[in-house]
Design a protein around this motif. Structure first.
Motif, PDB file in Angstrom:
ATOM      1  N   HIS A  42     -21.470  -5.661  -6.216  1.00  0.00           N
ATOM      2  CA  HIS A  42     -20.051  -6.014  -6.302  1.00  0.00           C
ATOM      3  C   HIS A  42     -19.298  -4.756  -6.694  1.00  0.00           C
ATOM      4  O   HIS A  42     -19.284  -4.362  -7.852  1.00  0.00           O
ATOM      5  N   PHE A  43     -18.734  -4.095  -5.695  1.00  0.00           N
ATOM      6  CA  PHE A  43     -18.060  -2.837  -5.998  1.00  0.00           C
ATOM      7  C   PHE A  43     -16.869  -2.618  -5.072  1.00  0.00           C
ATOM      8  O   PHE A  43     -16.815  -3.167  -3.973  1.00  0.00           O
ATOM      9  N   ILE A  44     -15.934  -1.818  -5.531  1.00  0.00           N
ATOM     10  CA  ILE A  44     -14.769  -1.460  -4.723  1.00  0.00           C
ATOM     11  C   ILE A  44     -15.240  -0.566  -3.584  1.00  0.00           C
ATOM     12  O   ILE A  44     -15.989   0.382  -3.808  1.00  0.00           O
ATOM     13  N   GLN A  45     -14.822  -0.893  -2.362  1.00  0.00           N
ATOM     14  CA  GLN A  45     -15.225  -0.081  -1.215  1.00  0.00           C
ATOM     15  C   GLN A  45     -14.149   0.924  -0.836  1.00  0.00           C
ATOM     16  O   GLN A  45     -14.446   2.041  -0.467  1.00  0.00           O
ATOM     17  N   GLN A  46     -12.915   0.480  -0.901  1.00  0.00           N
ATOM     18  CA  GLN A  46     -11.862   1.414  -0.491  1.00  0.00           C
ATOM     19  C   GLN A  46     -10.649   1.299  -1.397  1.00  0.00           C
ATOM     20  O   GLN A  46     -10.219   0.197  -1.757  1.00  0.00           O
ATOM     21  N   LEU A  47     -10.144   2.465  -1.781  1.00  0.00           N
ATOM     22  CA  LEU A  47      -8.981   2.555  -2.648  1.00  0.00           C
ATOM     23  C   LEU A  47      -8.005   3.498  -1.960  1.00  0.00           C
ATOM     24  O   LEU A  47      -8.388   4.592  -1.551  1.00  0.00           O
ATOM     25  N   THR A  48      -6.759   3.059  -1.793  1.00  0.00           N
ATOM     26  CA  THR A  48      -5.801   3.919  -1.086  1.00  0.00           C
ATOM     27  C   THR A  48      -4.549   4.143  -1.918  1.00  0.00           C
ATOM     28  O   THR A  48      -4.146   3.287  -2.714  1.00  0.00           O
ATOM     29  N   PHE A  49      -3.955   5.302  -1.724  1.00  0.00           N
ATOM     30  CA  PHE A  49      -2.714   5.682  -2.390  1.00  0.00           C
ATOM     31  C   PHE A  49      -1.697   6.024  -1.317  1.00  0.00           C
ATOM     32  O   PHE A  49      -1.984   6.791  -0.406  1.00  0.00           O
ATOM     33  N   GLU A  50      -0.503   5.427  -1.449  1.00  0.00           N
ATOM     34  CA  GLU A  50       0.514   5.604  -0.425  1.00  0.00           C
ATOM     35  C   GLU A  50       1.806   6.073  -1.087  1.00  0.00           C
ATOM     36  O   GLU A  50       2.237   5.510  -2.098  1.00  0.00           O
ATOM     37  N   TYR A  51       2.420   7.105  -0.492  1.00  0.00           N
ATOM     38  CA  TYR A  51       3.696   7.612  -0.995  1.00  0.00           C
ATOM     39  C   TYR A  51       4.663   7.714   0.178  1.00  0.00           C
ATOM     40  O   TYR A  51       4.330   8.309   1.201  1.00  0.00           O
ATOM     41  N   GLU A  52       5.821   7.099   0.039  1.00  0.00           N
ATOM     42  CA  GLU A  52       6.835   7.065   1.099  1.00  0.00           C
ATOM     43  C   GLU A  52       6.240   6.602   2.427  1.00  0.00           C
ATOM     44  O   GLU A  52       6.488   7.204   3.476  1.00  0.00           O
ATOM     45  N   LYS A  76       0.998  17.389  -2.732  1.00  0.00           N
ATOM     46  CA  LYS A  76       2.234  18.175  -2.734  1.00  0.00           C
ATOM     47  C   LYS A  76       3.423  17.235  -2.578  1.00  0.00           C
ATOM     48  O   LYS A  76       3.377  16.307  -1.779  1.00  0.00           O
ATOM     49  N   GLY A  77       4.483  17.511  -3.330  1.00  0.00           N
ATOM     50  CA  GLY A  77       5.670  16.670  -3.257  1.00  0.00           C
ATOM     51  C   GLY A  77       5.608  15.549  -4.278  1.00  0.00           C
ATOM     52  O   GLY A  77       4.770  15.562  -5.178  1.00  0.00           O
ATOM     53  N   GLY A  78       6.491  14.582  -4.118  1.00  0.00           N
ATOM     54  CA  GLY A  78       6.558  13.481  -5.083  1.00  0.00           C
ATOM     55  C   GLY A  78       7.605  13.792  -6.127  1.00  0.00           C
ATOM     56  O   GLY A  78       7.501  14.792  -6.825  1.00  0.00           O
ATOM     57  N   LYS A  79       8.627  12.936  -6.200  1.00  0.00           N
ATOM     58  CA  LYS A  79       9.701  13.172  -7.164  1.00  0.00           C
ATOM     59  C   LYS A  79       9.641  12.148  -8.291  1.00  0.00           C
ATOM     60  O   LYS A  79       9.215  11.017  -8.092  1.00  0.00           O
ATOM     61  N   LYS A  80      10.095  12.552  -9.444  1.00  0.00           N
ATOM     62  CA  LYS A  80      10.178  11.638 -10.591  1.00  0.00           C
ATOM     63  C   LYS A  80      10.981  10.403 -10.197  1.00  0.00           C
ATOM     64  O   LYS A  80      12.046  10.527  -9.598  1.00  0.00           O
ATOM     65  N   GLY A  81      10.464   9.240 -10.549  1.00  0.00           N
ATOM     66  CA  GLY A  81      11.169   7.999 -10.256  1.00  0.00           C
ATOM     67  C   GLY A  81      10.741   7.366  -8.943  1.00  0.00           C
ATOM     68  O   GLY A  81      10.955   6.183  -8.721  1.00  0.00           O
ATOM     69  N   ASP A  82      10.137   8.161  -8.064  1.00  0.00           N
ATOM     70  CA  ASP A  82       9.635   7.608  -6.804  1.00  0.00           C
ATOM     71  C   ASP A  82       8.414   6.731  -7.069  1.00  0.00           C
ATOM     72  O   ASP A  82       7.757   6.855  -8.104  1.00  0.00           O
ATOM     73  N   GLU A  83       8.138   5.890  -6.071  1.00  0.00           N
ATOM     74  CA  GLU A  83       7.009   4.974  -6.263  1.00  0.00           C
ATOM     75  C   GLU A  83       5.785   5.360  -5.452  1.00  0.00           C
ATOM     76  O   GLU A  83       5.871   5.865  -4.343  1.00  0.00           O
ATOM     77  N   LEU A  84       4.644   5.082  -6.060  1.00  0.00           N
ATOM     78  CA  LEU A  84       3.355   5.298  -5.440  1.00  0.00           C
ATOM     79  C   LEU A  84       2.714   3.921  -5.340  1.00  0.00           C
ATOM     80  O   LEU A  84       2.751   3.149  -6.300  1.00  0.00           O
TER      81      LEU A  84
ATOM     82  N   ASN B  27      -8.265 -10.990   7.236  1.00  0.00           N
ATOM     83  CA  ASN B  27      -7.121 -10.208   7.694  1.00  0.00           C
ATOM     84  C   ASN B  27      -6.031 -10.093   6.649  1.00  0.00           C
ATOM     85  O   ASN B  27      -5.313  -9.116   6.607  1.00  0.00           O
ATOM     86  N   LEU B  28      -5.955 -11.099   5.826  1.00  0.00           N
ATOM     87  CA  LEU B  28      -4.852 -11.178   4.887  1.00  0.00           C
ATOM     88  C   LEU B  28      -4.665  -9.929   4.046  1.00  0.00           C
ATOM     89  O   LEU B  28      -3.580  -9.355   4.032  1.00  0.00           O
ATOM     90  N   PRO B  29      -5.747  -9.465   3.381  1.00  0.00           N
ATOM     91  CA  PRO B  29      -5.554  -8.288   2.526  1.00  0.00           C
ATOM     92  C   PRO B  29      -5.040  -7.091   3.317  1.00  0.00           C
ATOM     93  O   PRO B  29      -4.226  -6.328   2.827  1.00  0.00           O
ATOM     94  N   PHE B  30      -5.523  -6.946   4.543  1.00  0.00           N
ATOM     95  CA  PHE B  30      -5.101  -5.797   5.339  1.00  0.00           C
ATOM     96  C   PHE B  30      -3.650  -5.961   5.765  1.00  0.00           C
ATOM     97  O   PHE B  30      -2.906  -5.005   5.822  1.00  0.00           O
ATOM     98  N   GLY B  31      -3.292  -7.223   6.046  1.00  0.00           N
ATOM     99  CA  GLY B  31      -1.916  -7.482   6.425  1.00  0.00           C
ATOM    100  C   GLY B  31      -0.967  -7.163   5.287  1.00  0.00           C
ATOM    101  O   GLY B  31       0.109  -6.633   5.493  1.00  0.00           O
ATOM    102  N   LEU B  32      -1.410  -7.479   4.078  1.00  0.00           N
ATOM    103  CA  LEU B  32      -0.551  -7.284   2.919  1.00  0.00           C
ATOM    104  C   LEU B  32      -0.534  -5.845   2.439  1.00  0.00           C
ATOM    105  O   LEU B  32       0.373  -5.430   1.749  1.00  0.00           O
ATOM    106  N   THR B  33      -1.569  -5.099   2.786  1.00  0.00           N
ATOM    107  CA  THR B  33      -1.644  -3.736   2.290  1.00  0.00           C
ATOM    108  C   THR B  33      -1.659  -2.766   3.466  1.00  0.00           C
ATOM    109  O   THR B  33      -2.703  -2.361   3.926  1.00  0.00           O
ATOM    110  N   PRO B  34      -0.475  -2.404   3.935  1.00  0.00           N
ATOM    111  CA  PRO B  34      -0.385  -1.504   5.091  1.00  0.00           C
ATOM    112  C   PRO B  34      -1.101  -0.187   4.848  1.00  0.00           C
ATOM    113  O   PRO B  34      -1.516   0.466   5.785  1.00  0.00           O
ATOM    114  N   ALA B  35      -1.253   0.186   3.588  1.00  0.00           N
ATOM    115  CA  ALA B  35      -1.923   1.450   3.288  1.00  0.00           C
ATOM    116  C   ALA B  35      -3.302   1.463   3.929  1.00  0.00           C
ATOM    117  O   ALA B  35      -3.707   2.442   4.542  1.00  0.00           O
TER     118      ALA B  35
END
Lengths: 103, 162
Positions: A42-52, A76-84, B27-35
């Motif tokens: 039972h483990f996390i497979q994918q973790l993503t970070f999105e900016y703009e 690189k980039g990223g301004k204070k107050g912006d969301e991640l 599909n749901l999680p992928f739909g909700l998380t465009p990232a």
């Protein structure tokens, strides 16, 4: 439910440093419990970070990542107050998503 | 309709419903998380099943890595707790697209693989589990080529278990 994701994103002006800590058992599937029975993976497979709307970092993880995983990176980039925006999905299909303000 | 026919139909219907429900959930999680969808990055299932680091690197990249002194790994000499070993990597190589962490003596060699889009620095830190004393290998993909660094980390208490 409180988010499983804790993120600290700090902008230095030119770059943003991101540290994330996630609550997750990260069971590898190779460990036995007190009764001698295998604890299923039972483990996390994918973790993503999105900016703009753009992906700035993707982590693909196996069961070898420590419990309550930690990761640090910078972009690189990223301004204070912006969301991640941060999302994860584990091997059982569970997911969590959160947004963090860049400081 | 006979009983048999009815139950068979019923089973089919139920299976169908089940499949729809599963697909929906999938599909749901992928739909909700465009990232996740936008990244279009498939989780490298096969690479995370490979026992040896060579097989894992092959499954992940389809090529082999050459050692490079431009890949700098920061890892402890001795890890007292194998469940939590801090490992970080930096590199001066240009055009880095991916960084992976492997432990040769773990039951599954590949621990973590990070995709580095343009604009993200080739600089990652994380915490990994080590079953026992082993080589830790870091692979950096830069300009389409693979470069590696490796270091032995002594483990006092095994922690593949965590």
């Amino acid at each position: 439910m409180a988010s499983t994701i804790r993120v600290r994103a700090t902008s230095s002006g030119e770059t943003t440093e991101v540290q994330a800590l996630i609550q997750h058992p990260m069971d590898s599937g190779f460990v036995k419990d007190a009764k001698g029975e295998i604890i299923p993976p039972h483990f996390i497979q994918q973790l993503t970070f999105e900016y703009e709307g753009k992906n700035v970092f993707t982590a693909d993880w196996g069961g070898g990542v420590s419990k309550d995983p930690y990761v640090k990176f910078a972009f690189k980039g990223g301004k204070k107050g912006d969301e991640l925006k941060i999302s994860w999905v584990d091997n059982k299909g569970a997911t969590d998503t959160t947004t963090a303000k860049i400081q | 309709m006979t009983d048999v026919g009815f139950s068979a139909t019923r089973r089919l219907l139920l299976q169908g419903a089940g499949a729809v429900a599963l697909v929906g959930l999938g599909n749901l999680p992928f739909g909700l998380t465009p990232a996740l969808a936008a990244a279009n990055d498939k989780y490298p299932e096969e690479a995370f099943k490979a026992k040896s680091e060579a097989d894992a690197i092959k499954a992940l990249y389809g090529k082999t890595a050459e050692p490079s002194d431009k890949v700098k790994m920061d890892a402890p000499e001795i890890a007292e707790n194998g469940a939590v070993v801090p490992i970080s990597v930096t590199t001066t190589l240009p055009d880095v697209t991916s960084i992976s962490f492997l432990v040769s003596e773990n039951p599954v060699a590949l621990v973590a693989s990070y995709k580095i889009p343009a604009g993200t620095l080739p600089n990652v830190a994380n915490r990994i589990k080590m079953a026992r004393t082993s080589n830790v290998i870091v692979v950096v993909e830069a300009g389409g080529k693979l470069y590696s660094a490796n270091k032995e980390v002594k483990v006092t208490v095994g922690g593949c278990g965590g």
